[in-house]
Scaffold this motif. Sequence first.
Motif, PDB file in Angstrom:
ATOM      1  N   ASP A 235      -5.454   2.769   4.662  1.00  0.00           N
ATOM      2  CA  ASP A 235      -4.717   1.543   4.340  1.00  0.00           C
ATOM      3  C   ASP A 235      -3.241   1.666   4.691  1.00  0.00           C
ATOM      4  O   ASP A 235      -2.392   1.064   4.039  1.00  0.00           O
ATOM      5  CB  ASP A 235      -4.895   1.169   2.868  1.00  0.00           C
ATOM      6  CG  ASP A 235      -4.429   2.275   1.914  1.00  0.00           C
ATOM      7  OD1 ASP A 235      -3.968   3.312   2.406  1.00  0.00           O
ATOM      8  OD2 ASP A 235      -4.532   2.081   0.689  1.00  0.00           O
ATOM      9  N   SER A 236      -2.948   2.411   5.746  1.00  0.00           N
ATOM     10  CA  SER A 236      -1.560   2.524   6.213  1.00  0.00           C
ATOM     11  C   SER A 236      -1.293   1.407   7.233  1.00  0.00           C
ATOM     12  O   SER A 236      -1.221   1.642   8.442  1.00  0.00           O
ATOM     13  CB  SER A 236      -1.323   3.907   6.833  1.00  0.00           C
ATOM     14  OG  SER A 236      -1.526   4.925   5.884  1.00  0.00           O
TER      15      SER A 236
ATOM     16  N   TYR B 144       0.814  -1.220   0.000  1.00  0.00           N
ATOM     17  CA  TYR B 144       0.000   0.000   0.000  1.00  0.00           C
ATOM     18  C   TYR B 144       0.847   1.269   0.000  1.00  0.00           C
ATOM     19  O   TYR B 144       0.434   2.295  -0.537  1.00  0.00           O
ATOM     20  CB  TYR B 144      -0.934   0.012   1.209  1.00  0.00           C
ATOM     21  CG  TYR B 144      -2.093  -0.936   1.088  1.00  0.00           C
ATOM     22  CD1 TYR B 144      -3.116  -0.704   0.179  1.00  0.00           C
ATOM     23  CD2 TYR B 144      -2.177  -2.084   1.885  1.00  0.00           C
ATOM     24  CE1 TYR B 144      -4.188  -1.566   0.065  1.00  0.00           C
ATOM     25  CE2 TYR B 144      -3.246  -2.961   1.785  1.00  0.00           C
ATOM     26  CZ  TYR B 144      -4.246  -2.694   0.872  1.00  0.00           C
ATOM     27  OH  TYR B 144      -5.302  -3.560   0.761  1.00  0.00           O
TER      28      TYR B 144
ATOM     29  N   ARG C  69      -5.686   8.335   5.859  1.00  0.00           N
ATOM     30  CA  ARG C  69      -5.628   7.231   4.906  1.00  0.00           C
ATOM     31  C   ARG C  69      -5.879   5.918   5.622  1.00  0.00           C
ATOM     32  O   ARG C  69      -5.247   5.613   6.629  1.00  0.00           O
ATOM     33  CB  ARG C  69      -4.275   7.221   4.205  1.00  0.00           C
ATOM     34  CG  ARG C  69      -4.125   6.112   3.181  1.00  0.00           C
ATOM     35  CD  ARG C  69      -2.945   6.318   2.262  1.00  0.00           C
ATOM     36  NE  ARG C  69      -2.784   5.162   1.383  1.00  0.00           N
ATOM     37  CZ  ARG C  69      -2.060   5.165   0.290  1.00  0.00           C
ATOM     38  NH1 ARG C  69      -1.413   6.268  -0.077  1.00  0.00           N
ATOM     39  NH2 ARG C  69      -1.959   4.081  -0.456  1.00  0.00           N
TER      40      ARG C  69
ATOM     41  N   LEU D 294      -7.449  13.318  -0.027  1.00  0.00           N
ATOM     42  CA  LEU D 294      -6.768  14.222   0.891  1.00  0.00           C
ATOM     43  C   LEU D 294      -6.833  15.667   0.400  1.00  0.00           C
ATOM     44  O   LEU D 294      -6.955  16.603   1.200  1.00  0.00           O
ATOM     45  CB  LEU D 294      -5.318  13.784   1.068  1.00  0.00           C
ATOM     46  CG  LEU D 294      -4.460  14.595   2.053  1.00  0.00           C
ATOM     47  CD1 LEU D 294      -5.053  14.540   3.443  1.00  0.00           C
ATOM     48  CD2 LEU D 294      -3.032  14.087   2.061  1.00  0.00           C
TER      49      LEU D 294
ATOM     50  N   ALA E 113     -10.895   2.300   1.452  1.00  0.00           N
ATOM     51  CA  ALA E 113     -11.309   3.380   0.557  1.00  0.00           C
ATOM     52  C   ALA E 113     -12.813   3.368   0.305  1.00  0.00           C
ATOM     53  O   ALA E 113     -13.475   4.413   0.438  1.00  0.00           O
ATOM     54  CB  ALA E 113     -10.529   3.313  -0.753  1.00  0.00           C
TER      55      ALA E 113
ATOM     56  N   MET F 135      -4.956   2.813  -5.465  1.00  0.00           N
ATOM     57  CA  MET F 135      -5.188   3.386  -4.132  1.00  0.00           C
ATOM     58  C   MET F 135      -4.478   4.728  -3.962  1.00  0.00           C
ATOM     59  O   MET F 135      -5.008   5.651  -3.344  1.00  0.00           O
ATOM     60  CB  MET F 135      -4.701   2.421  -3.055  1.00  0.00           C
ATOM     61  CG  MET F 135      -5.259   1.029  -3.144  1.00  0.00           C
ATOM     62  SD  MET F 135      -7.044   0.988  -2.950  1.00  0.00           S
ATOM     63  CE  MET F 135      -7.313  -0.778  -2.982  1.00  0.00           C
ATOM     64  N   GLN F 136      -3.276   4.829  -4.498  1.00  0.00           N
ATOM     65  CA  GLN F 136      -2.522   6.072  -4.354  1.00  0.00           C
ATOM     66  C   GLN F 136      -3.246   7.237  -5.024  1.00  0.00           C
ATOM     67  O   GLN F 136      -3.341   8.331  -4.463  1.00  0.00           O
ATOM     68  CB  GLN F 136      -1.121   5.884  -4.919  1.00  0.00           C
ATOM     69  CG  GLN F 136      -0.253   4.969  -4.061  1.00  0.00           C
ATOM     70  CD  GLN F 136       0.978   4.458  -4.784  1.00  0.00           C
ATOM     71  OE1 GLN F 136       1.140   4.644  -5.979  1.00  0.00           O
ATOM     72  NE2 GLN F 136       1.843   3.771  -4.052  1.00  0.00           N
TER      73      GLN F 136
ATOM     74  N   TYR G 175     -14.610   4.656   3.277  1.00  0.00           N
ATOM     75  CA  TYR G 175     -14.533   6.113   3.363  1.00  0.00           C
ATOM     76  C   TYR G 175     -15.567   6.760   2.441  1.00  0.00           C
ATOM     77  O   TYR G 175     -16.291   7.676   2.848  1.00  0.00           O
ATOM     78  CB  TYR G 175     -13.128   6.592   2.997  1.00  0.00           C
ATOM     79  CG  TYR G 175     -13.040   8.092   2.825  1.00  0.00           C
ATOM     80  CD1 TYR G 175     -13.037   8.937   3.923  1.00  0.00           C
ATOM     81  CD2 TYR G 175     -12.985   8.659   1.556  1.00  0.00           C
ATOM     82  CE1 TYR G 175     -12.993  10.316   3.768  1.00  0.00           C
ATOM     83  CE2 TYR G 175     -12.929  10.027   1.388  1.00  0.00           C
ATOM     84  CZ  TYR G 175     -12.934  10.858   2.499  1.00  0.00           C
ATOM     85  OH  TYR G 175     -12.897  12.221   2.339  1.00  0.00           O
TER      86      TYR G 175
ATOM     87  N   TRP H 108      -6.385   8.090  -2.676  1.00  0.00           N
ATOM     88  CA  TRP H 108      -6.134   8.792  -1.422  1.00  0.00           C
ATOM     89  C   TRP H 108      -5.523  10.175  -1.641  1.00  0.00           C
ATOM     90  O   TRP H 108      -5.769  11.097  -0.855  1.00  0.00           O
ATOM     91  CB  TRP H 108      -5.252   7.947  -0.503  1.00  0.00           C
ATOM     92  CG  TRP H 108      -5.961   6.753   0.050  1.00  0.00           C
ATOM     93  CD1 TRP H 108      -5.720   5.448  -0.225  1.00  0.00           C
ATOM     94  CD2 TRP H 108      -7.061   6.767   0.968  1.00  0.00           C
ATOM     95  NE1 TRP H 108      -6.593   4.635   0.456  1.00  0.00           N
ATOM     96  CE2 TRP H 108      -7.423   5.411   1.202  1.00  0.00           C
ATOM     97  CE3 TRP H 108      -7.770   7.769   1.617  1.00  0.00           C
ATOM     98  CZ2 TRP H 108      -8.466   5.052   2.057  1.00  0.00           C
ATOM     99  CZ3 TRP H 108      -8.816   7.424   2.471  1.00  0.00           C
ATOM    100  CH2 TRP H 108      -9.149   6.080   2.682  1.00  0.00           C
ATOM    101  N   THR H 109      -4.748  10.342  -2.700  1.00  0.00           N
ATOM    102  CA  THR H 109      -4.217  11.675  -3.014  1.00  0.00           C
ATOM    103  C   THR H 109      -5.360  12.645  -3.304  1.00  0.00           C
ATOM    104  O   THR H 109      -5.377  13.781  -2.810  1.00  0.00           O
ATOM    105  CB  THR H 109      -3.270  11.609  -4.218  1.00  0.00           C
ATOM    106  OG1 THR H 109      -2.145  10.793  -3.874  1.00  0.00           O
ATOM    107  CG2 THR H 109      -2.770  13.002  -4.597  1.00  0.00           C
TER     108      THR H 109
END
Length: 255
Positions: free
Chosen positions: A161-162, A136, A159, A151, A211, A143-144, A214, A147-148
Motif C-alpha cells: 500500500d505504498s 497509508y 508493502r 516484514l 494486505a 495497516m502499519q 498478501y 506490515w511491520t
Amino acid sequence: MGQVVWQSGEAYEAYVGRWSRRVAETFVSWLDVPAGRRWLDVGCGTGALTARIRTTAAPREVVGVDRSTGFLASARTEGVPLCAGDAAALPLANDTFDVVVSGLALNFVGDPPSAVHEFARVAAPGGTVAAYVWDYADGMEMMQHFWTAALELDPAVIRGDSFPICHEDALANAWTAAGLRDVTTRRIEIPTVFAGFDDYWQPFLGGQGPAPSYVATRPEPDREALRSLLQSRLPIAPDGSIPLTAAAWAVRGTP
C-alpha cells in the motif's frame, strides 16, 4: 503479490468500508456544497460516500461510477443511477456535474493524473472537484501494525500500500496539474476501535486489498505466525477492544 482484487462488497465493508463512512461524514461537511447541486461519485464502491451525500448534502442528483461490477451489485445506493466505468476514461459528457468527488479510490486507479483530469473535464466551471485517500504512510495504524509484523516474518515482502498519490503534496500537485484552482488539502483522522482481535484479524482473510491479498498468498503456517505476532503486539484494552486510529488526506479544487 499479484493483482489486488476488489469485487466483494461484504469483504470490503468488513475490511475498511466501515471506516470510510466516518471519513465521508467529515469530508462532505468540509466541502460545504449548497443544496440542489448535481454530484458525481467516482469509484463509488459500496456507496459509503454516496450515501452521505444523499442524506446530508441535499443534492439535486447523485450519479455513481465504479469499475467493479461486484461493488456496483452490492452498493447501498437506493435511487442513485450507477454505471460501470474507468475513472481515467469516464463515460460522461464535459461540464456535467457541479461536484465531482472520489473516496478512497484514486490509489487503485492505474493512472491517477489522468483520472484527475477526467474529474476536471466532467465538472462544471466554478464547481468542486475533491477526493480523499487513506494516509497509508503515517496514518493507518491497522495497516502499519500489519506490515511491520509481515516484514519481520518475511523480510522479502514488499508493502502493498505504498501508493504515490496518498500524500498531501502529491494530491495537491495532481489537482494543480489538472488545471484546478484554489487547491486546498486537509487531514481527516478518525478512531477505528475493533471489538476484539478477531474483529481486527478476520477482515485480513477476505482476499481484498493489498494486505489481505498478501495473506491469501501465504501458506497456513505463515498465516498463523503472522496472526500470533499481531495478537502479541496490538494495543489491547482491558475490555478486549483494540483502539486504533486512521487518517486520510483530502483535497479540493475549482475548475
